[in-house]
Every structure is written in C-alpha cells, then in structure tokens.
Design a protein around this motif. Structure first.
Motif, PDB file in Angstrom:
ATOM      1  N   LEU A  57       0.822  -1.210   0.000  1.00 16.50           N
ATOM      2  CA  LEU A  57       0.000   0.000   0.000  1.00 16.50           C
ATOM      3  C   LEU A  57       0.856   1.260   0.000  1.00 16.50           C
ATOM      4  CD1 LEU A  57      -2.732  -0.979   2.642  1.00 16.50           C
ATOM      5  CD2 LEU A  57      -2.882  -1.120   0.154  1.00 16.50           C
ATOM      6  N   ALA A  58       0.316   2.299  -0.612  1.00 16.39           N
ATOM      7  CA  ALA A  58       0.911   3.639  -0.550  1.00 16.39           C
ATOM      8  C   ALA A  58      -0.247   4.633  -0.526  1.00 16.39           C
ATOM      9  CB  ALA A  58       1.839   3.886  -1.732  1.00 16.39           C
ATOM     10  N   PRO A  59      -0.994   4.659   0.569  1.00 18.32           N
ATOM     11  CA  PRO A  59      -2.248   5.426   0.586  1.00 18.32           C
ATOM     12  C   PRO A  59      -2.021   6.937   0.553  1.00 18.32           C
ATOM     13  CG  PRO A  59      -1.743   4.625   2.777  1.00 18.32           C
ATOM     14  CD  PRO A  59      -0.740   3.997   1.859  1.00 18.32           C
ATOM     15  N   PRO A  60      -2.772   7.651  -0.286  1.00 15.85           N
ATOM     16  CA  PRO A  60      -2.707   9.117  -0.254  1.00 15.85           C
ATOM     17  C   PRO A  60      -3.500   9.701   0.908  1.00 15.85           C
ATOM     18  CG  PRO A  60      -4.234   8.398  -1.939  1.00 15.85           C
ATOM     19  CD  PRO A  60      -3.612   7.161  -1.389  1.00 15.85           C
ATOM     20  N   ALA A  61      -4.475   8.916   1.430  1.00 17.96           N
ATOM     21  CA  ALA A  61      -5.307   9.403   2.530  1.00 17.96           C
ATOM     22  C   ALA A  61      -5.586   8.271   3.505  1.00 17.96           C
ATOM     23  CB  ALA A  61      -6.615   9.976   2.008  1.00 17.96           C
ATOM     24  N   ILE A  62      -5.580   8.606   4.781  1.00 17.91           N
ATOM     25  CA  ILE A  62      -5.937   7.676   5.849  1.00 17.91           C
ATOM     26  C   ILE A  62      -7.135   8.286   6.566  1.00 17.91           C
ATOM     27  CG2 ILE A  62      -5.208   6.614   8.017  1.00 17.91           C
ATOM     28  CD1 ILE A  62      -2.326   6.726   6.883  1.00 17.91           C
ATOM     29  N   ILE A  63      -8.289   7.642   6.427  1.00 16.54           N
ATOM     30  CA  ILE A  63      -9.537   8.176   6.951  1.00 16.54           C
ATOM     31  C   ILE A  63      -9.888   7.485   8.255  1.00 16.54           C
ATOM     32  CG2 ILE A  63     -12.008   8.454   6.492  1.00 16.54           C
ATOM     33  CD1 ILE A  63     -11.292   8.469   3.503  1.00 16.54           C
ATOM     34  N   VAL A  64     -10.063   8.266   9.299  1.00 17.82           N
ATOM     35  CA  VAL A  64     -10.434   7.741  10.614  1.00 17.82           C
ATOM     36  C   VAL A  64     -11.831   8.240  10.952  1.00 17.82           C
ATOM     37  CG1 VAL A  64      -9.854   7.629  13.062  1.00 17.82           C
ATOM     38  CG2 VAL A  64      -8.021   7.783  11.350  1.00 17.82           C
ATOM     39  N   LEU A  65     -12.752   7.325  11.194  1.00 21.06           N
ATOM     40  CA  LEU A  65     -14.107   7.707  11.576  1.00 21.06           C
ATOM     41  C   LEU A  65     -14.174   7.942  13.079  1.00 21.06           C
ATOM     42  CD1 LEU A  65     -16.377   5.345   9.438  1.00 21.06           C
ATOM     43  CD2 LEU A  65     -15.347   7.539   8.828  1.00 21.06           C
ATOM     44  N   ALA A  66     -14.807   9.036  13.464  1.00 22.49           N
ATOM     45  CA  ALA A  66     -14.985   9.336  14.883  1.00 22.49           C
ATOM     46  C   ALA A  66     -15.900   8.297  15.516  1.00 22.49           C
ATOM     47  CB  ALA A  66     -15.564  10.738  15.051  1.00 22.49           C
ATOM     48  N   GLY A  67     -15.886   8.238  16.834  1.00 20.06           N
ATOM     49  CA  GLY A  67     -16.756   7.291  17.524  1.00 20.06           C
ATOM     50  C   GLY A  67     -16.205   6.834  18.860  1.00 20.06           C
ATOM     51  N   GLY A  68     -14.936   7.059  19.106  1.00 18.45           N
ATOM     52  CA  GLY A  68     -14.346   6.635  20.370  1.00 18.45           C
ATOM     53  C   GLY A  68     -14.235   7.741  21.400  1.00 18.45           C
ATOM     54  N   GLU A  69     -14.704   8.944  21.076  1.00 22.63           N
ATOM     55  CA  GLU A  69     -14.500  10.097  21.951  1.00 22.63           C
ATOM     56  C   GLU A  69     -15.576  10.158  23.044  1.00 22.63           C
ATOM     57  OE1 GLU A  69     -13.274  10.026  18.055  1.00 22.63           O
ATOM     58  OE2 GLU A  69     -15.358  10.465  18.634  1.00 22.63           O
ATOM     59  N   ALA A  70     -15.160  10.450  24.271  1.00 23.25           N
ATOM     60  CA  ALA A  70     -16.099  10.704  25.367  1.00 23.25           C
ATOM     61  C   ALA A  70     -16.340  12.207  25.408  1.00 23.25           C
ATOM     62  CB  ALA A  70     -15.533  10.183  26.689  1.00 23.25           C
ATOM     63  N   LEU A  71     -17.299  12.673  24.631  1.00 20.98           N
ATOM     64  CA  LEU A  71     -17.480  14.116  24.458  1.00 20.98           C
ATOM     65  C   LEU A  71     -17.885  14.843  25.739  1.00 20.98           C
ATOM     66  CD1 LEU A  71     -19.062  14.627  20.924  1.00 20.98           C
ATOM     67  CD2 LEU A  71     -16.694  14.839  21.649  1.00 20.98           C
ATOM     68  N   PRO A  72     -18.865  14.365  26.511  1.00 14.06           N
ATOM     69  CA  PRO A  72     -19.208  15.088  27.746  1.00 14.06           C
ATOM     70  C   PRO A  72     -18.024  15.205  28.700  1.00 14.06           C
ATOM     71  CG  PRO A  72     -20.951  13.553  27.171  1.00 14.06           C
ATOM     72  CD  PRO A  72     -19.794  13.245  26.265  1.00 14.06           C
ATOM     73  N   ALA A  73     -17.263  14.106  28.854  1.00  7.83           N
ATOM     74  CA  ALA A  73     -16.094  14.154  29.731  1.00  7.83           C
ATOM     75  C   ALA A  73     -15.035  15.105  29.179  1.00  7.83           C
ATOM     76  CB  ALA A  73     -15.515  12.749  29.907  1.00  7.83           C
ATOM     77  N   SER A  74     -14.851  15.102  27.873  1.00  9.14           N
ATOM     78  CA  SER A  74     -13.883  16.015  27.254  1.00  9.14           C
ATOM     79  C   SER A  74     -14.275  17.468  27.483  1.00  9.14           C
ATOM     80  CB  SER A  74     -13.784  15.734  25.750  1.00  9.14           C
ATOM     81  OG  SER A  74     -13.333  14.423  25.491  1.00  9.14           O
ATOM     82  N   ALA A  75     -15.578  17.760  27.369  1.00  8.45           N
ATOM     83  CA  ALA A  75     -16.046  19.130  27.578  1.00  8.45           C
ATOM     84  C   ALA A  75     -15.870  19.561  29.031  1.00  8.45           C
ATOM     85  CB  ALA A  75     -17.513  19.239  27.165  1.00  8.45           C
ATOM     86  N   LEU A  76     -16.169  18.668  29.969  1.00 15.09           N
ATOM     87  CA  LEU A  76     -16.080  19.012  31.388  1.00 15.09           C
ATOM     88  C   LEU A  76     -14.637  19.179  31.842  1.00 15.09           C
ATOM     89  CD1 LEU A  76     -18.830  16.655  32.859  1.00 15.09           C
ATOM     90  CD2 LEU A  76     -18.895  19.150  32.771  1.00 15.09           C
ATOM     91  N   ARG A  77     -13.743  18.330  31.345  1.00 18.63           N
ATOM     92  CA  ARG A  77     -12.347  18.363  31.782  1.00 18.63           C
ATOM     93  C   ARG A  77     -11.487  19.317  30.959  1.00 18.63           C
ATOM     94  NH1 ARG A  77     -10.860  14.521  35.340  1.00 18.63           N
ATOM     95  NH2 ARG A  77      -8.689  14.742  34.688  1.00 18.63           N
ATOM     96  N   GLY A  78     -11.977  19.688  29.777  1.00 23.81           N
ATOM     97  CA  GLY A  78     -11.205  20.591  28.941  1.00 23.81           C
ATOM     98  C   GLY A  78     -10.017  19.933  28.278  1.00 23.81           C
ATOM     99  N   GLU A  79     -10.034  18.620  28.183  1.00 24.14           N
ATOM    100  CA  GLU A  79      -8.958  17.879  27.516  1.00 24.14           C
ATOM    101  C   GLU A  79      -9.539  16.612  26.924  1.00 24.14           C
ATOM    102  OE1 GLU A  79      -7.160  15.503  31.376  1.00 24.14           O
ATOM    103  OE2 GLU A  79      -6.354  17.479  30.881  1.00 24.14           O
ATOM    104  N   PRO A  80      -8.873  16.023  25.918  1.00 25.95           N
ATOM    105  CA  PRO A  80      -9.446  14.853  25.245  1.00 25.95           C
ATOM    106  C   PRO A  80      -9.643  13.667  26.177  1.00 25.95           C
ATOM    107  CG  PRO A  80      -7.691  15.810  23.924  1.00 25.95           C
ATOM    108  CD  PRO A  80      -7.629  16.481  25.266  1.00 25.95           C
ATOM    109  N   GLU A  81     -10.823  13.072  26.095  1.00 26.67           N
ATOM    110  CA  GLU A  81     -11.145  11.841  26.811  1.00 26.67           C
ATOM    111  C   GLU A  81     -11.773  10.871  25.813  1.00 26.67           C
ATOM    112  OE1 GLU A  81     -10.589  11.053  29.969  1.00 26.67           O
ATOM    113  OE2 GLU A  81      -9.879  13.000  30.711  1.00 26.67           O
TER     114      GLU A  81
END
Length: 261
Positions: free
Chosen positions: A75-99
């Motif tokens: 392989l020699a991919p021009p693009a690597i696509i990552v689908l979101a879905g693993g993020e703990a958004l409420p915790a990230s918003a409350l703590r101000g850092e990625p969770e």
C-alpha cells in the motif's frame, strides 16, 4: 448527540431486563401479582440470556470477522480516513482535555499508519457536536497534536451525522480515484456498515479493522465471560450495529444488508 442515540441508550436491549423488572415490581406494588410475576420473570430470563450467556460475543463475532487487516507492504495510501466514535465528548467538555471511551484505537492506529506512510494525509471524519460546541473531530485533532503529529497533514471533515454521511463527504472531498488507494479505519464491528456506505456512493476503499471486542476461540467455552455488565454492553453494541445495517438498507442509504464478498 442525536436523538436516536439517546433513545437507544434509554430503551436499548442492554436496559430491557431492568425495565421489565421495574414494570413487574410496580405491578406487584399495585397488587397485580400475575402481571408482576410475568414481567419480573421475563426480565430475569432476559438478563440470564443477555448478561450471563455469551450472546453478545456471538452477535459481535460475525461483524468483526467480515474484514481482516490488509497487507500494508503493498500500500501507498494518499489518505488515511479515521471515523470518529471513540471520543467521550461530555467528559472532554467538562475536563477541557481529550477523553475517550472504548475505541481510542481508531485514532491511534490512524496516527501510526500516517507515520508509516509519510505521504498520506490524515482525515478525521465526524460530526457529533455538544450544545457547548465541543465536536468529536476537535477531540481527535487535539489528541493527534498532543502526541506530536503534524497539523499540516491533518484534514477535518465534520458536520456529518451518520456513517453514510461520513462516506459521502469523504467521497466528495477526495474523489473516488483517491479513495480507491486510501485506507479507512474504524471499529471492526462497525466496518460492514461503513463499507456498505462507501459502496452506496460507488466508492471503494481499503478497510482496516481495529477495536476488537471478541477474541479467537479454541472451543465455544472460550466465549464465556463472567462479567454481566460487560456482556450487556456487548449485546447492546452488537444489536445496535445489526439494527443499523437493517435500518440503513430499509431507508435506502445502502444497497444491501451485508457487504458482498
């Protein structure tokens, strides 16, 4: 988070034994013993089926076995696509850092492969936004930058509300010829639905499964796990994916229920 996710979280199969037992308890409290015992018995039976037996494992396994990891050497991919879905958004918003919750492997694998293929652009694709403005792609971006990945190699595709919108937006931005040589990263159990969405827009891409929830078996006994809450979560996640496959087909978002060989 959209209403359908909230509704599934409230009344999905993982919570159904609780609701049945609650209805049974209320019926007993209001002196309706026959109704109460039926609902309570159904709740307990369903709890055994979903939380004690490896039902979730066997529902999840065919989803995760549909695709295997590719041979990266060719392989020699021009693009690597990552689908979101693993993020703990409420915790990230409350703590101000990625969770993150159960699927940080999506982003971590994307970063690792982007470093392996230095010519590739890393595409972070999502669309979930909290009322305070916190977005899943923001959490992914901050994480990638936090581990030292170059900002100039990151592209953001946001405002896509579901997997098929992810596929349409990625196809519109990159084009089918670029996608054909690119890599798609998401949880192994989610890949069948994701690949069907790319097929629906006449785009092909190389799938990379991560975030496995099942494991190799030497005998059926190996599928048992004495962790009722984990088993309920596994059932809930697997059934959500199976229902999603059917729902996408019924609503015309995909061309078939299951990816062709």
């Amino acid at each position: 988070m959209t209403w359908n996710y909230s509704l599934w979280a409230a009344i999905g199969p993982g919570n159904l034994p609780f609701w049945l037992c609650l209805i049974g308890a209320l019926a007993l409290a209001f002196r309706r013993p026959s109704v109460g015992l039926r609902f309570t018995g159904a709740g307990l039976l369903l709890f055994i089926l979903l939380a004690i037996l490896p039902t979730g494992f066997w529902l999840m396994r065919p989803l995760e076995m549909r695709y295997s990891k590719p041979d990266y050497s060719g392989l020699a991919p021009p693009a690597i696509i990552v689908l979101a879905g693993g993020e703990a958004l409420p915790a990230s918003a409350l703590r101000g850092e990625p969770e993150f919750n159960s699927a940080p492997e999506r982003l971590l694998t994307g970063i690792a492969l982007a470093r392996r293929f230095p010519e590739a652009q890393l595409y972070l694709v999502g669309g979930i936004t909290l009322p305070d403005g916190t977005r899943d792609t923001d959490v992914m971006l901050r994480t990638a930058l936090g581990v030292g990945f170059e900002r100039q190699r990151i592209r953001i595709i946001s405002d896509t509300r579901n997997t098929c919108e992810n596929a349409r937006a990625a196809t519109a931005q990159l084009g089918r010829s670029t996608l054909r040589r690119s890599i798609l990263i998401t949880s192994a159990y989610h890949l069948p639905r994701a690949m069907l969405c790319f097929e629906a827009v006449n785009a092909s891409i190389t799938p990379v499964p991560v975030d496995y929830k099942t494991w190799p078996l030497s005998s059926p006994i190996d599928s048992f796990k004495l962790a009722p809450l984990d088993n309920l979560e596994q059932v809930d996640r697997a059934l959500h994916e199976w229902v999603g496959l059917l729902y996408y087909r019924v609503t015309g978002r995909t061309l078939r229920v299951w990816p062709a060989k």
